[in-house]
Design an enzyme around this catalytic site. Structure first.
Site, PDB file in Angstrom:
ATOM      1  N   THR A 290       0.813  -1.216   0.000  1.00 39.26           N
ATOM      2  CA  THR A 290       0.000   0.000   0.000  1.00 39.26           C
ATOM      3  C   THR A 290       0.847   1.268   0.000  1.00 39.26           C
ATOM      4  O   THR A 290       0.317   2.368  -0.167  1.00 39.26           O
ATOM      5  CB  THR A 290      -0.934   0.015   1.218  1.00 39.26           C
ATOM      6  OG1 THR A 290      -0.148  -0.186   2.407  1.00 39.26           O
ATOM      7  CG2 THR A 290      -1.958  -1.112   1.119  1.00 39.26           C
TER       8      THR A 290
ATOM      9  N   HIS B 194       6.171   0.050   7.546  1.00 39.40           N
ATOM     10  CA  HIS B 194       6.118   1.011   8.652  1.00 39.40           C
ATOM     11  C   HIS B 194       6.102   0.261   9.978  1.00 39.40           C
ATOM     12  O   HIS B 194       6.155  -0.979  10.018  1.00 39.40           O
ATOM     13  CB  HIS B 194       4.905   1.935   8.505  1.00 39.40           C
ATOM     14  CG  HIS B 194       3.590   1.227   8.372  1.00 39.40           C
ATOM     15  ND1 HIS B 194       2.990   0.537   9.407  1.00 39.40           N
ATOM     16  CD2 HIS B 194       2.756   1.094   7.313  1.00 39.40           C
ATOM     17  CE1 HIS B 194       1.852   0.004   9.001  1.00 39.40           C
ATOM     18  NE2 HIS B 194       1.686   0.323   7.729  1.00 39.40           N
TER      19      HIS B 194
ATOM     20  N   HIS C  41       4.058  -2.832  10.645  1.00 41.12           N
ATOM     21  CA  HIS C  41       4.500  -4.116  10.082  1.00 41.12           C
ATOM     22  C   HIS C  41       5.548  -4.802  10.967  1.00 41.12           C
ATOM     23  O   HIS C  41       5.825  -5.989  10.777  1.00 41.12           O
ATOM     24  CB  HIS C  41       5.155  -3.911   8.701  1.00 41.12           C
ATOM     25  CG  HIS C  41       4.220  -3.468   7.630  1.00 41.12           C
ATOM     26  ND1 HIS C  41       4.295  -2.227   7.041  1.00 41.12           N
ATOM     27  CD2 HIS C  41       3.183  -4.103   7.015  1.00 41.12           C
ATOM     28  CE1 HIS C  41       3.364  -2.113   6.106  1.00 41.12           C
ATOM     29  NE2 HIS C  41       2.670  -3.229   6.080  1.00 41.12           N
TER      30      HIS C  41
ATOM     31  N   LYS D 147     -11.133  -0.403   7.532  1.00 36.20           N
ATOM     32  CA  LYS D 147     -11.337   0.787   6.705  1.00 36.20           C
ATOM     33  C   LYS D 147     -12.832   1.127   6.603  1.00 36.20           C
ATOM     34  O   LYS D 147     -13.666   0.232   6.478  1.00 36.20           O
ATOM     35  CB  LYS D 147     -10.778   0.557   5.293  1.00 36.20           C
ATOM     36  CG  LYS D 147      -9.270   0.314   5.254  1.00 36.20           C
ATOM     37  CD  LYS D 147      -8.512   1.542   5.701  1.00 36.20           C
ATOM     38  CE  LYS D 147      -7.014   1.301   5.705  1.00 36.20           C
ATOM     39  NZ  LYS D 147      -6.267   2.466   6.190  1.00 36.20           N
TER      40      LYS D 147
ATOM     41  N   ARG E 177     -10.302   1.512  -0.336  1.00 35.66           N
ATOM     42  CA  ARG E 177      -8.950   2.014  -0.570  1.00 35.66           C
ATOM     43  C   ARG E 177      -8.825   2.579  -1.980  1.00 35.66           C
ATOM     44  O   ARG E 177      -9.466   2.094  -2.908  1.00 35.66           O
ATOM     45  CB  ARG E 177      -7.920   0.887  -0.387  1.00 35.66           C
ATOM     46  CG  ARG E 177      -7.752   0.413   1.045  1.00 35.66           C
ATOM     47  CD  ARG E 177      -6.750  -0.714   1.112  1.00 35.66           C
ATOM     48  NE  ARG E 177      -6.614  -1.284   2.440  1.00 35.66           N
ATOM     49  CZ  ARG E 177      -5.750  -0.873   3.351  1.00 35.66           C
ATOM     50  NH1 ARG E 177      -4.938   0.138   3.064  1.00 35.66           N
ATOM     51  NH2 ARG E 177      -5.682  -1.446   4.535  1.00 35.66           N
TER      52      ARG E 177
ATOM     53  N   GLN F   5      -7.277 -13.947  -0.481  1.00 32.64           N
ATOM     54  CA  GLN F   5      -6.295 -14.257   0.561  1.00 32.64           C
ATOM     55  C   GLN F   5      -6.359 -15.728   0.949  1.00 32.64           C
ATOM     56  O   GLN F   5      -5.334 -16.367   1.196  1.00 32.64           O
ATOM     57  CB  GLN F   5      -6.521 -13.376   1.790  1.00 32.64           C
ATOM     58  CG  GLN F   5      -5.459 -13.611   2.873  1.00 32.64           C
ATOM     59  CD  GLN F   5      -5.520 -12.592   3.998  1.00 32.64           C
ATOM     60  OE1 GLN F   5      -5.791 -11.418   3.773  1.00 32.64           O
ATOM     61  NE2 GLN F   5      -5.263 -13.038   5.216  1.00 32.64           N
TER      62      GLN F   5
ATOM     63  N   ASP G  50      -6.286  -8.228  13.265  1.00 34.35           N
ATOM     64  CA  ASP G  50      -7.388  -7.764  12.428  1.00 34.35           C
ATOM     65  C   ASP G  50      -7.587  -8.649  11.201  1.00 34.35           C
ATOM     66  O   ASP G  50      -8.531  -8.455  10.431  1.00 34.35           O
ATOM     67  CB  ASP G  50      -7.184  -6.304  12.007  1.00 34.35           C
ATOM     68  CG  ASP G  50      -5.834  -6.068  11.337  1.00 34.35           C
ATOM     69  OD1 ASP G  50      -4.995  -6.992  11.311  1.00 34.35           O
ATOM     70  OD2 ASP G  50      -5.617  -4.945  10.852  1.00 34.35           O
TER      71      ASP G  50
ATOM     72  N   LYS H  95      -3.592   2.496  17.351  1.00 41.00           N
ATOM     73  CA  LYS H  95      -2.413   1.854  16.781  1.00 41.00           C
ATOM     74  C   LYS H  95      -1.196   2.756  16.952  1.00 41.00           C
ATOM     75  O   LYS H  95      -1.256   3.953  16.685  1.00 41.00           O
ATOM     76  CB  LYS H  95      -2.622   1.553  15.287  1.00 41.00           C
ATOM     77  CG  LYS H  95      -3.563   0.394  15.028  1.00 41.00           C
ATOM     78  CD  LYS H  95      -3.616   0.061  13.540  1.00 41.00           C
ATOM     79  CE  LYS H  95      -4.542  -1.111  13.269  1.00 41.00           C
ATOM     80  NZ  LYS H  95      -4.573  -1.460  11.829  1.00 41.00           N
TER      81      LYS H  95
ATOM     82  N   LYS I   7       2.147   6.488  14.748  1.00 41.90           N
ATOM     83  CA  LYS I   7       1.712   7.736  14.118  1.00 41.90           C
ATOM     84  C   LYS I   7       2.315   8.914  14.875  1.00 41.90           C
ATOM     85  O   LYS I   7       2.387   8.909  16.103  1.00 41.90           O
ATOM     86  CB  LYS I   7       0.184   7.854  14.135  1.00 41.90           C
ATOM     87  CG  LYS I   7      -0.539   6.806  13.307  1.00 41.90           C
ATOM     88  CD  LYS I   7      -0.416   7.090  11.823  1.00 41.90           C
ATOM     89  CE  LYS I   7      -1.284   6.124  11.001  1.00 41.90           C
ATOM     90  NZ  LYS I   7      -1.175   6.396   9.560  1.00 41.90           N
ATOM     91  N   THR I   8       2.740   9.941  14.133  1.00 44.14           N
ATOM     92  CA  THR I   8       3.242  11.168  14.724  1.00 44.14           C
ATOM     93  C   THR I   8       2.559  12.347  14.032  1.00 44.14           C
ATOM     94  O   THR I   8       1.741  12.161  13.129  1.00 44.14           O
ATOM     95  CB  THR I   8       4.768  11.301  14.539  1.00 44.14           C
ATOM     96  OG1 THR I   8       5.053  11.526  13.140  1.00 44.14           O
ATOM     97  CG2 THR I   8       5.497  10.050  14.995  1.00 44.14           C
TER      98      THR I   8
END
Length: 406
Positions: A40, A45, A48, A82, A86, A171, A192, A227, A230-231
Protein backbone atom coordinates in the site's frame (compact mmCIF):
# COMPACT_ATOMS: atom_id res chain seq x y z
CA UNK A 1 11.60 -22.36 26.34
CA UNK A 2 10.16 -23.13 22.91
CA UNK A 3 9.60 -20.34 20.41
CA UNK A 4 5.80 -20.53 20.79
CA UNK A 5 6.17 -20.13 24.54
CA UNK A 6 8.53 -17.19 24.10
CA UNK A 7 6.19 -15.41 21.69
CA UNK A 8 3.35 -16.02 24.13
CA UNK A 9 5.41 -14.67 27.04
CA UNK A 10 6.23 -11.56 25.02
CA UNK A 11 2.52 -10.94 24.43
CA UNK A 12 2.87 -11.34 20.67
CA UNK A 13 0.31 -14.11 20.12
CA UNK A 14 -3.35 -13.05 20.05
CA UNK A 15 -5.29 -16.08 18.72
CA UNK A 16 -4.67 -19.48 17.17
CA UNK A 17 -7.02 -21.75 15.26
CA UNK A 18 -5.73 -24.94 16.94
CA UNK A 19 -3.60 -23.93 19.91
CA UNK A 20 -2.17 -27.29 20.98
CA UNK A 21 -1.29 -28.28 17.41
CA UNK A 22 0.30 -24.89 16.68
CA UNK A 23 2.25 -24.96 19.94
CA UNK A 24 3.59 -28.44 19.18
CA UNK A 25 4.38 -27.47 15.58
CA UNK A 26 6.42 -24.40 16.58
CA UNK A 27 8.07 -25.76 19.73
CA UNK A 28 8.92 -29.29 18.61
CA UNK A 29 8.84 -29.50 14.81
CA UNK A 30 9.86 -27.53 11.71
CA UNK A 31 7.34 -25.85 9.47
CA UNK A 32 6.99 -23.41 6.60
CA UNK A 33 4.80 -20.43 7.45
CA UNK A 34 3.77 -17.25 5.69
CA UNK A 35 2.85 -13.65 6.35
CA UNK A 36 1.36 -11.43 3.65
CA UNK A 37 2.30 -7.80 2.99
CA UNK A 38 0.10 -5.74 0.70
CA UNK A 39 2.15 -2.99 -1.01
CA UNK A 40 0.00 0.00 0.00
CA UNK A 41 3.08 2.28 0.19
CA UNK A 42 6.72 2.29 -0.89
CA UNK A 43 7.97 1.38 2.60
CA UNK A 44 7.10 -0.87 5.49
CA UNK A 45 6.12 1.01 8.65
CA UNK A 46 6.10 0.42 12.41
CA UNK A 47 2.78 -1.42 12.16
CA UNK A 48 4.50 -4.12 10.08
CA UNK A 49 7.38 -4.56 12.49
CA UNK A 50 5.65 -6.92 14.94
CA UNK A 51 5.09 -9.36 12.07
CA UNK A 52 8.67 -8.90 10.86
CA UNK A 53 10.01 -9.60 14.36
CA UNK A 54 7.81 -12.70 14.62
CA UNK A 55 9.21 -13.98 11.32
CA UNK A 56 12.71 -13.43 12.66
CA UNK A 57 11.98 -15.24 15.95
CA UNK A 58 10.56 -18.22 14.06
CA UNK A 59 13.43 -18.31 11.56
CA UNK A 60 15.92 -18.34 14.43
CA UNK A 61 14.03 -21.35 15.81
CA UNK A 62 14.54 -23.23 12.53
CA UNK A 63 11.25 -22.57 10.76
CA UNK A 64 11.06 -21.37 7.14
CA UNK A 65 9.35 -18.02 6.49
CA UNK A 66 7.54 -17.07 3.30
CA UNK A 67 7.21 -13.32 2.80
CA UNK A 68 4.23 -13.04 0.48
CA UNK A 69 3.94 -9.71 -1.31
CA UNK A 70 0.48 -8.77 -2.53
CA UNK A 71 1.12 -7.81 -6.10
CA UNK A 72 -2.30 -9.32 -6.86
CA UNK A 73 -4.35 -8.62 -3.71
CA UNK A 74 -2.94 -5.09 -3.66
CA UNK A 75 -5.04 -4.40 -6.74
CA UNK A 76 -8.15 -4.88 -4.59
CA UNK A 77 -7.06 -3.65 -1.16
CA UNK A 78 -7.85 -5.14 2.23
CA UNK A 79 -11.10 -3.60 3.58
CA UNK A 80 -10.22 -4.60 7.17
CA UNK A 81 -10.33 -1.61 9.49
CA UNK A 82 -11.34 0.79 6.71
CA UNK A 83 -14.52 2.84 6.52
CA UNK A 84 -14.04 3.63 2.82
CA UNK A 85 -12.69 1.72 -0.15
CA UNK A 86 -8.95 2.01 -0.57
CA UNK A 87 -7.73 4.14 -3.43
CA UNK A 88 -6.86 1.95 -6.41
CA UNK A 89 -3.19 1.97 -7.37
CA UNK A 90 -1.75 1.50 -10.83
CA UNK A 91 0.07 -1.73 -11.60
CA UNK A 92 3.31 0.24 -11.96
CA UNK A 93 2.90 1.69 -8.46
CA UNK A 94 2.13 -1.72 -6.98
CA UNK A 95 5.17 -3.31 -8.64
CA UNK A 96 7.41 -0.46 -7.44
CA UNK A 97 6.12 -0.76 -3.89
CA UNK A 98 6.71 -4.51 -3.94
CA UNK A 99 10.31 -3.93 -5.04
CA UNK A 100 10.77 -1.58 -2.07
CA UNK A 101 9.32 -4.17 0.32
CA UNK A 102 11.63 -6.85 -1.08
CA UNK A 103 14.67 -4.69 -0.45
CA UNK A 104 13.61 -3.81 3.09
CA UNK A 105 12.61 -7.33 4.07
CA UNK A 106 16.05 -8.61 3.11
CA UNK A 107 17.50 -6.57 5.99
CA UNK A 108 15.48 -8.49 8.57
CA UNK A 109 15.13 -12.01 7.20
CA UNK A 110 17.86 -14.31 5.82
CA UNK A 111 16.74 -15.27 2.32
CA UNK A 112 19.74 -17.51 1.69
CA UNK A 113 19.10 -20.79 -0.12
CA UNK A 114 16.65 -22.93 1.81
CA UNK A 115 16.29 -20.39 4.65
CA UNK A 116 13.32 -18.29 3.51
CA UNK A 117 11.13 -17.68 0.47
CA UNK A 118 9.85 -14.57 -1.25
CA UNK A 119 6.63 -14.95 -3.23
CA UNK A 120 4.25 -12.60 -5.05
CA UNK A 121 0.58 -13.55 -5.34
CA UNK A 122 0.27 -11.81 -8.70
CA UNK A 123 1.96 -14.96 -10.06
CA UNK A 124 -1.24 -16.96 -9.54
CA UNK A 125 -3.92 -14.27 -9.24
CA UNK A 126 -3.25 -12.23 -12.39
CA UNK A 127 -4.15 -14.94 -14.88
CA UNK A 128 -7.07 -16.65 -13.15
CA UNK A 129 -9.99 -17.77 -15.29
CA UNK A 130 -12.89 -16.20 -13.43
CA UNK A 131 -15.49 -18.88 -14.17
CA UNK A 132 -13.13 -21.73 -13.30
CA UNK A 133 -12.09 -19.90 -10.13
CA UNK A 134 -15.71 -19.49 -9.01
CA UNK A 135 -16.42 -23.16 -9.70
CA UNK A 136 -13.37 -24.41 -7.81
CA UNK A 137 -13.01 -21.83 -5.03
CA UNK A 138 -16.06 -19.59 -4.83
CA UNK A 139 -18.47 -22.41 -4.06
CA UNK A 140 -16.77 -22.90 -0.68
CA UNK A 141 -17.64 -19.42 0.61
CA UNK A 142 -20.92 -18.44 2.26
CA UNK A 143 -21.76 -14.79 1.61
CA UNK A 144 -23.80 -14.68 4.84
CA UNK A 145 -20.79 -15.87 6.80
CA UNK A 146 -18.45 -13.47 5.02
CA UNK A 147 -20.66 -10.47 5.76
CA UNK A 148 -20.71 -11.43 9.44
CA UNK A 149 -16.89 -11.32 9.55
CA UNK A 150 -15.33 -8.52 11.57
CA UNK A 151 -13.27 -7.31 8.61
CA UNK A 152 -16.45 -6.39 6.68
CA UNK A 153 -18.76 -5.20 9.46
CA UNK A 154 -17.91 -1.50 9.57
CA UNK A 155 -17.81 -1.30 5.78
CA UNK A 156 -21.40 -2.50 5.50
CA UNK A 157 -22.62 0.75 7.04
CA UNK A 158 -20.87 2.86 4.39
CA UNK A 159 -21.25 0.45 1.49
CA UNK A 160 -19.14 -2.60 0.65
CA UNK A 161 -18.42 -3.16 -3.02
CA UNK A 162 -18.45 -6.60 -4.64
CA UNK A 163 -14.90 -5.77 -5.70
CA UNK A 164 -13.74 -5.66 -2.06
CA UNK A 165 -15.81 -8.70 -1.10
CA UNK A 166 -13.38 -10.74 -3.19
CA UNK A 167 -10.43 -9.90 -0.91
CA UNK A 168 -11.13 -12.66 1.62
CA UNK A 169 -11.46 -15.24 -1.18
CA UNK A 170 -8.18 -14.13 -2.74
CA UNK A 171 -6.30 -14.26 0.56
CA UNK A 172 -7.71 -17.71 1.31
CA UNK A 173 -6.61 -18.84 -2.15
CA UNK A 174 -3.09 -17.61 -1.35
CA UNK A 175 -2.88 -20.08 1.54
CA UNK A 176 -4.07 -22.91 -0.71
CA UNK A 177 -1.45 -22.06 -3.34
CA UNK A 178 1.38 -21.70 -0.83
CA UNK A 179 0.47 -25.04 0.72
CA UNK A 180 0.54 -26.68 -2.71
CA UNK A 181 3.74 -24.99 -3.89
CA UNK A 182 5.83 -24.92 -0.72
CA UNK A 183 4.10 -27.15 1.85
CA UNK A 184 3.17 -24.08 3.90
CA UNK A 185 1.10 -25.15 6.92
CA UNK A 186 0.78 -21.95 8.99
CA UNK A 187 -0.48 -18.48 8.18
CA UNK A 188 0.31 -15.54 10.46
CA UNK A 189 -1.08 -12.02 10.43
CA UNK A 190 -2.25 -9.15 12.57
CA UNK A 191 -5.21 -9.78 14.82
CA UNK A 192 -7.39 -7.76 12.43
CA UNK A 193 -6.80 -10.57 9.90
CA UNK A 194 -8.49 -13.27 11.98
CA UNK A 195 -11.52 -13.73 9.69
CA UNK A 196 -9.36 -13.92 6.55
CA UNK A 197 -6.98 -16.41 8.16
CA UNK A 198 -9.77 -18.70 9.34
CA UNK A 199 -11.19 -18.71 5.81
CA UNK A 200 -7.82 -19.76 4.38
CA UNK A 201 -7.47 -22.60 6.89
CA UNK A 202 -10.97 -23.86 6.09
CA UNK A 203 -10.39 -23.66 2.33
CA UNK A 204 -7.21 -25.79 2.49
CA UNK A 205 -8.96 -28.39 4.60
CA UNK A 206 -12.06 -28.54 2.38
CA UNK A 207 -10.37 -28.69 -1.02
CA UNK A 208 -7.14 -30.60 -0.34
CA UNK A 209 -7.96 -32.14 3.07
CA UNK A 210 -4.72 -30.64 4.43
CA UNK A 211 -4.18 -29.87 8.10
CA UNK A 212 -3.12 -26.24 8.20
CA UNK A 213 -3.32 -23.63 10.92
CA UNK A 214 -3.64 -19.93 11.60
CA UNK A 215 -2.16 -17.62 14.20
CA UNK A 216 -2.77 -13.92 14.73
CA UNK A 217 -0.41 -11.44 16.34
CA UNK A 218 -1.21 -8.74 18.82
CA UNK A 219 -1.38 -5.25 17.36
CA UNK A 220 0.98 -2.62 18.70
CA UNK A 221 -1.40 -0.28 20.52
CA UNK A 222 -1.15 2.77 22.75
CA UNK A 223 -2.66 2.54 26.26
CA UNK A 224 -5.88 4.13 24.95
CA UNK A 225 -6.23 1.52 22.19
CA UNK A 226 -4.91 3.43 19.16
CA UNK A 227 -2.41 1.85 16.78
CA UNK A 228 1.15 2.92 17.53
CA UNK A 229 3.35 4.38 14.83
CA UNK A 230 1.71 7.74 14.12
CA UNK A 231 3.24 11.17 14.72
CA UNK A 232 2.40 14.74 13.78
CA UNK A 233 4.34 14.10 10.57
CA UNK A 234 2.39 10.93 9.81
CA UNK A 235 3.44 7.26 9.89
CA UNK A 236 6.75 6.11 11.36
CA UNK A 237 8.41 4.41 8.38
CA UNK A 238 11.24 1.85 8.26
CA UNK A 239 12.75 3.66 5.25
CA UNK A 240 15.43 6.10 6.50
CA UNK A 241 14.55 8.52 3.69
CA UNK A 242 10.96 8.75 4.98
CA UNK A 243 11.68 8.67 8.72
CA UNK A 244 15.29 9.47 9.62
CA UNK A 245 17.10 7.16 12.09
CA UNK A 246 17.17 10.09 14.54
CA UNK A 247 13.41 10.68 14.31
CA UNK A 248 12.85 6.93 14.50
CA UNK A 249 14.98 6.72 17.66
CA UNK A 250 13.20 9.72 19.17
CA UNK A 251 9.80 8.16 18.54
CA UNK A 252 10.68 5.18 20.73
CA UNK A 253 12.59 7.29 23.26
CA UNK A 254 9.43 9.32 23.84
CA UNK A 255 6.75 6.62 23.92
CA UNK A 256 4.22 6.66 26.72
CA UNK A 257 5.53 5.15 29.96
CA UNK A 258 2.81 2.49 29.85
CA UNK A 259 3.93 1.34 26.37
CA UNK A 260 7.63 0.81 27.04
CA UNK A 261 7.68 -2.77 28.35
CA UNK A 262 5.15 -4.06 25.84
CA UNK A 263 7.11 -2.46 22.99
CA UNK A 264 10.38 -3.93 24.27
CA UNK A 265 8.80 -7.39 24.45
CA UNK A 266 7.36 -7.24 20.95
CA UNK A 267 10.00 -5.30 19.01
CA UNK A 268 13.37 -6.38 20.41
CA UNK A 269 15.36 -9.49 21.19
CA UNK A 270 16.18 -8.24 24.70
CA UNK A 271 15.88 -11.37 26.93
CA UNK A 272 12.68 -11.68 28.94
CA UNK A 273 14.64 -11.71 32.19
CA UNK A 274 16.15 -8.30 31.41
CA UNK A 275 12.79 -6.89 30.38
CA UNK A 276 11.34 -8.07 33.70
CA UNK A 277 13.99 -5.98 35.49
CA UNK A 278 13.14 -2.92 33.40
CA UNK A 279 9.47 -3.44 34.31
CA UNK A 280 10.34 -2.76 37.96
CA UNK A 281 11.54 0.77 37.23
CA UNK A 282 9.43 3.70 38.39
CA UNK A 283 9.37 7.47 38.00
CA UNK A 284 12.22 9.04 36.06
CA UNK A 285 14.11 5.71 36.08
CA UNK A 286 11.71 4.54 33.34
CA UNK A 287 13.81 6.67 30.99
CA UNK A 288 16.50 3.98 31.21
CA UNK A 289 14.02 1.50 29.70
CA UNK A 290 13.02 4.01 27.02
CA UNK A 291 16.65 4.57 26.02
CA UNK A 292 17.23 0.81 25.77
CA UNK A 293 14.03 0.38 23.75
CA UNK A 294 14.92 3.21 21.35
CA UNK A 295 18.45 1.91 20.84
CA UNK A 296 17.43 -1.72 20.29
CA UNK A 297 14.60 -1.00 17.85
CA UNK A 298 16.71 1.51 15.89
CA UNK A 299 19.54 -1.05 15.75
CA UNK A 300 17.13 -3.68 14.40
CA UNK A 301 15.83 -1.39 11.68
CA UNK A 302 18.79 0.82 10.76
CA UNK A 303 21.85 -1.02 12.07
CA UNK A 304 24.11 -0.56 15.08
CA UNK A 305 26.08 2.39 13.66
CA UNK A 306 22.94 4.45 12.97
CA UNK A 307 21.54 3.53 16.39
CA UNK A 308 24.68 4.81 18.10
CA UNK A 309 24.61 8.02 16.06
CA UNK A 310 20.94 8.60 16.86
CA UNK A 311 21.54 7.94 20.54
CA UNK A 312 24.45 10.40 20.60
CA UNK A 313 22.45 13.02 18.71
CA UNK A 314 19.52 12.69 21.11
CA UNK A 315 21.79 13.16 24.14
CA UNK A 316 23.53 16.06 22.42
CA UNK A 317 20.20 17.79 21.81
CA UNK A 318 19.01 17.10 25.34
CA UNK A 319 22.08 18.66 26.91
CA UNK A 320 21.95 21.68 24.62
CA UNK A 321 24.91 20.87 22.37
CA UNK A 322 24.69 21.83 18.71
CA UNK A 323 27.66 19.75 17.59
CA UNK A 324 25.85 16.65 16.37
CA UNK A 325 25.38 16.26 12.63
CA UNK A 326 22.63 13.68 13.20
CA UNK A 327 20.01 16.05 14.62
CA UNK A 328 17.40 16.86 11.92
CA UNK A 329 18.31 20.10 10.21
CA UNK A 330 17.18 22.55 7.55
CA UNK A 331 19.50 24.76 5.49
CA UNK A 332 17.68 27.91 4.38
CA UNK A 333 18.37 29.43 1.00
CA UNK A 334 19.09 33.11 0.47
CA UNK A 335 15.55 33.57 -0.85
CA UNK A 336 14.20 32.83 2.65
CA UNK A 337 15.77 36.03 4.01
CA UNK A 338 13.87 39.32 3.82
CA UNK A 339 15.34 42.60 5.12
CA UNK A 340 18.30 40.76 6.62
CA UNK A 341 16.33 38.18 8.58
CA UNK A 342 13.48 35.67 8.78
CA UNK A 343 10.43 35.78 11.03
CA UNK A 344 9.98 32.93 13.53
CA UNK A 345 6.68 31.88 11.94
CA UNK A 346 8.21 31.61 8.47
CA UNK A 347 11.18 29.73 9.89
CA UNK A 348 8.97 27.14 11.62
CA UNK A 349 7.04 26.49 8.42
CA UNK A 350 10.17 26.23 6.24
CA UNK A 351 11.78 23.84 8.74
CA UNK A 352 8.69 21.62 8.69
CA UNK A 353 8.03 22.21 12.39
CA UNK A 354 4.59 23.66 11.65
CA UNK A 355 2.29 22.92 8.70
CA UNK A 356 1.10 26.52 8.44
CA UNK A 357 1.77 30.01 9.79
CA UNK A 358 -1.40 29.85 11.87
CA UNK A 359 -0.16 26.68 13.56
CA UNK A 360 3.27 28.28 14.01
CA UNK A 361 1.60 31.28 15.64
CA UNK A 362 -0.24 28.99 18.06
CA UNK A 363 3.00 27.21 19.00
CA UNK A 364 4.79 30.48 19.69
CA UNK A 365 1.99 32.18 21.65
CA UNK A 366 1.46 29.07 23.79
CA UNK A 367 5.15 28.88 24.72
CA UNK A 368 5.96 25.79 22.73
CA UNK A 369 9.05 27.13 20.91
CA UNK A 370 12.60 27.81 22.15
CA UNK A 371 15.71 28.89 20.23
CA UNK A 372 19.13 28.05 21.67
CA UNK A 373 17.52 27.47 25.05
CA UNK A 374 15.53 30.72 25.13
CA UNK A 375 11.74 30.57 24.95
CA UNK A 376 10.21 32.66 22.15
CA UNK A 377 6.71 34.07 22.70
CA UNK A 378 6.80 37.07 20.33
CA UNK A 379 5.33 36.21 16.91
CA UNK A 380 7.30 39.13 15.42
CA UNK A 381 10.67 37.76 16.53
CA UNK A 382 13.21 37.46 13.68
CA UNK A 383 16.56 35.73 13.24
CA UNK A 384 19.29 37.66 11.45
CA UNK A 385 21.68 36.16 8.90
CA UNK A 386 24.63 36.08 11.28
CA UNK A 387 22.83 33.93 13.87
CA UNK A 388 21.62 31.58 11.15
CA UNK A 389 25.14 31.15 9.74
CA UNK A 390 26.17 29.76 13.12
CA UNK A 391 23.05 27.60 13.28
CA UNK A 392 20.08 27.92 15.62
CA UNK A 393 18.76 24.99 17.66
CA UNK A 394 14.96 25.11 17.69
CA UNK A 395 13.12 23.13 20.35
CA UNK A 396 9.42 22.39 19.79
CA UNK A 397 7.58 21.26 22.90
CA UNK A 398 9.58 18.99 25.18
CA UNK A 399 10.90 16.46 22.68
CA UNK A 400 11.46 17.81 19.16
CA UNK A 401 14.82 19.37 18.24
CA UNK A 402 15.70 20.83 14.85
CA UNK A 403 18.76 22.78 13.73
CA UNK A 404 18.20 25.64 11.26
CA UNK A 405 21.06 27.34 9.43
CA UNK A 406 21.99 29.11 6.22
Amino acid sequence: MGVYDELKARGMIAQTTHEEEVKDLLNNKKCTFYIGFDPTADSLHVGHFVTVMTMSHLQRAGHTPIALFGGGTGKIGDPSGKTDMRKMMTEETIDYNVSCFVKQMSRFIDFGEGKAIMANNKDWLDNLNYIDFLREIGVHFSVNKMLAAECYKQRLERGLSFFELNYMIMQSYDFLMLNRKYGCTLQLGGNDQWSNIISGVELCRRIDQKDVYGLTLSLLLTPDGRKMGKTEKGAVWLDPDKTSPYDFYQYWRNVDDASVINSMNMLTFVPLEEIAEYAKLEGSDINKAKERLAYEVTKQVHGEEEAKKAEAAAKSAFFGSQDSDDIPSTALGADAITDGGINILDLLVKAGLAPSKSEARRLVTQGGISADGEKITDVNFSFDEDSLKNGVMIKKGKKVYHKVSM
